[in-house]
Design an enzyme around this catalytic site. Sequence first.
Site, PDB file in Angstrom:
ATOM      1  N   LYS A 117       0.813  -1.227   0.000  1.00 31.11           N
ATOM      2  CA  LYS A 117       0.000   0.000   0.000  1.00 31.11           C
ATOM      3  C   LYS A 117       0.846   1.276   0.000  1.00 31.11           C
ATOM      4  O   LYS A 117       0.402   2.307  -0.518  1.00 31.11           O
ATOM      5  CB  LYS A 117      -0.972  -0.005   1.188  1.00 31.11           C
ATOM      6  CG  LYS A 117      -1.872  -1.253   1.257  1.00 31.11           C
ATOM      7  CD  LYS A 117      -2.696  -1.483  -0.003  1.00 31.11           C
ATOM      8  CE  LYS A 117      -3.219  -2.899  -0.080  1.00 31.11           C
ATOM      9  NZ  LYS A 117      -3.812  -3.265  -1.369  1.00 31.11           N
ATOM     10  N   GLU A 201      -2.165   8.005   7.540  1.00 26.81           N
ATOM     11  CA  GLU A 201      -2.934   8.752   6.560  1.00 26.81           C
ATOM     12  C   GLU A 201      -3.931   9.610   7.324  1.00 26.81           C
ATOM     13  O   GLU A 201      -4.412   9.194   8.381  1.00 26.81           O
ATOM     14  CB  GLU A 201      -3.702   7.748   5.680  1.00 26.81           C
ATOM     15  CG  GLU A 201      -3.829   8.135   4.226  1.00 26.81           C
ATOM     16  CD  GLU A 201      -4.416   6.997   3.393  1.00 26.81           C
ATOM     17  OE1 GLU A 201      -3.723   6.482   2.503  1.00 26.81           O
ATOM     18  OE2 GLU A 201      -5.571   6.638   3.649  1.00 26.81           O
ATOM     19  N   ARG A 293      -8.062  -8.018  -9.055  1.00 24.17           N
ATOM     20  CA  ARG A 293      -8.803  -9.271  -9.284  1.00 24.17           C
ATOM     21  C   ARG A 293     -10.199  -8.930  -9.785  1.00 24.17           C
ATOM     22  O   ARG A 293     -10.583  -7.747  -9.776  1.00 24.17           O
ATOM     23  CB  ARG A 293      -8.939 -10.012  -7.950  1.00 24.17           C
ATOM     24  CG  ARG A 293      -9.664  -9.153  -6.924  1.00 24.17           C
ATOM     25  CD  ARG A 293     -10.082  -9.870  -5.668  1.00 24.17           C
ATOM     26  NE  ARG A 293     -10.965  -9.050  -4.875  1.00 24.17           N
ATOM     27  CZ  ARG A 293     -10.591  -8.116  -4.010  1.00 24.17           C
ATOM     28  NH1 ARG A 293      -9.317  -7.875  -3.813  1.00 24.17           N
ATOM     29  NH2 ARG A 293     -11.496  -7.413  -3.358  1.00 24.17           N
TER      30      ARG A 293
END
Length: 474
Positions: A117, A201, A293
């Site tokens: 990430k 974040e 996916r």
Amino acid sequence: MGLFKKVLVANRGEIATRVIRACKELDIPTVAIYSEEDATSLYVKKADESYMVGPGPIQGYLNIHRLVDLATKVGVDAIHPGYGFLSENPRFPQLCEKKGITFIGPTSKTIAEMGDKVMARKMMKKAEVPILPGTENSIKDIDEAVAFADEIGYPVMIKASGGGGGRGLRVARNKEELINQISTAKKESAAAFGVSEVFLEKYLEKPHHIEFQILADKHGNVVHLGERDCSIQRRHQKLIEITPSLILDEGLRKRMGEAAVKAARAADYTNAGTVEFLVDSQRNFYFLEMNTRIQVEHPITEEVTGIDLVKKQIEIAAGKPLGFKQEDVRVNGFAMECRICAEDPKNNFFPSFGRVTAYYSPGGIGVRIDGAIYKDFIIPSYYDSLVVKLVVKGSTWDETVSRMHRCLDEFVIRGVKTTILFLKNIMRDEDFKAGNFDTGYIDRKPELMAYDEYGEPTDLVAAIAAAIAAHHGL
Ligand code: MV4
């Protein structure tokens, strides 16, 4: 002659059936794998060949070497991973490539990069896709975290670099919380993902979760197929998804769609993928993560665009060009998916297993069932509790909601507890009908748990009725 000689579906349940259906329409023979617990599953019967893989209920679905060996042995030249299981394990496409088998999905490199990430944030920043203020790298120590939080202001979110999909998340509203949470977050992350790295974040309160479907071929064509609003969640499990979102106007949709395509290009993406964004109350949007996916909720996009995403995945993997451009994509009406799970909403959504004693699925105009169960099927306890995806399409939002309500009303599943009556309450909720929902919706609405399951004919009633009928020789 199909695009591939034979496709192995490295998955189970409804998504295995979904992939087999696409292969049949493309005239490609299929191979299913199954555990002992799945021996009576529908997809096992629908595939051209099926092989039991073990040991136990889970391991056989996860052993990449055994699966690739099996594929080679039975003449398979492509593998579809579905979602979950091996779908985002970069070692799987790597091994497939080594053995000359096509992986129906993105490259190993893209999966690995988007799975990290911190790396994903860096790549998006460089590509000028908006991201939330956050640390550039994973944090070295508590002092660095505190200094950074002071700079961007509280609340902040602690996220695991190796996480995703709601795992390894913590909110800190002040310095004390931050100090306390960091070390536990690191330990948890190390245990869950094998990497202790975490980053910070800026925390957005009750955002909307909007994701864009993208398709990218191996010839540089990238398009998006519009968005899905996945804000109706409980503990990071999606319950309902809708498209198009009620909160986007054409301008914002265009800007977010362009950002999604930019994100896909930055990741050197091929095949089907999803770019997740958070949208705040002022309609600012931020890249969250990229799912490499096919997703559970892909059917709603298929319903409004008329594009078969799984067929496109197979065609793209076989090297075919997309065959259409962004301006050719048309979104028609609305679509909604309700995830029907074998769970008891009144008991904290605790999973419910065992034999399905009665099953009747809804039908009629605008209705699609992507399911995995039938009467007398025994729902195993080892897997995800999702048993049916009920997807409806309507020409307006109001029609879509009333159609979903009607379908939930028609649905009969007995023998196990399901989320049907809970979902029906959502279809009756004025805020839902008015489009007033964000990721905090379910937590704000305890009244959704109020329904009378005994108002419905239960198994006992059905059994007594049958006994009386038998006694009277009916
Ligand atoms: C966030 C957030 C608020 N601020 N990040 C949850 C899933 C994972 N992919 C990231 N998630 C969130 N990240 C910041 N900086 C809120 C969530 C979040 C959430 C996101 C999407 C859908 C439902 C959610 C429920 C709770 C929290």
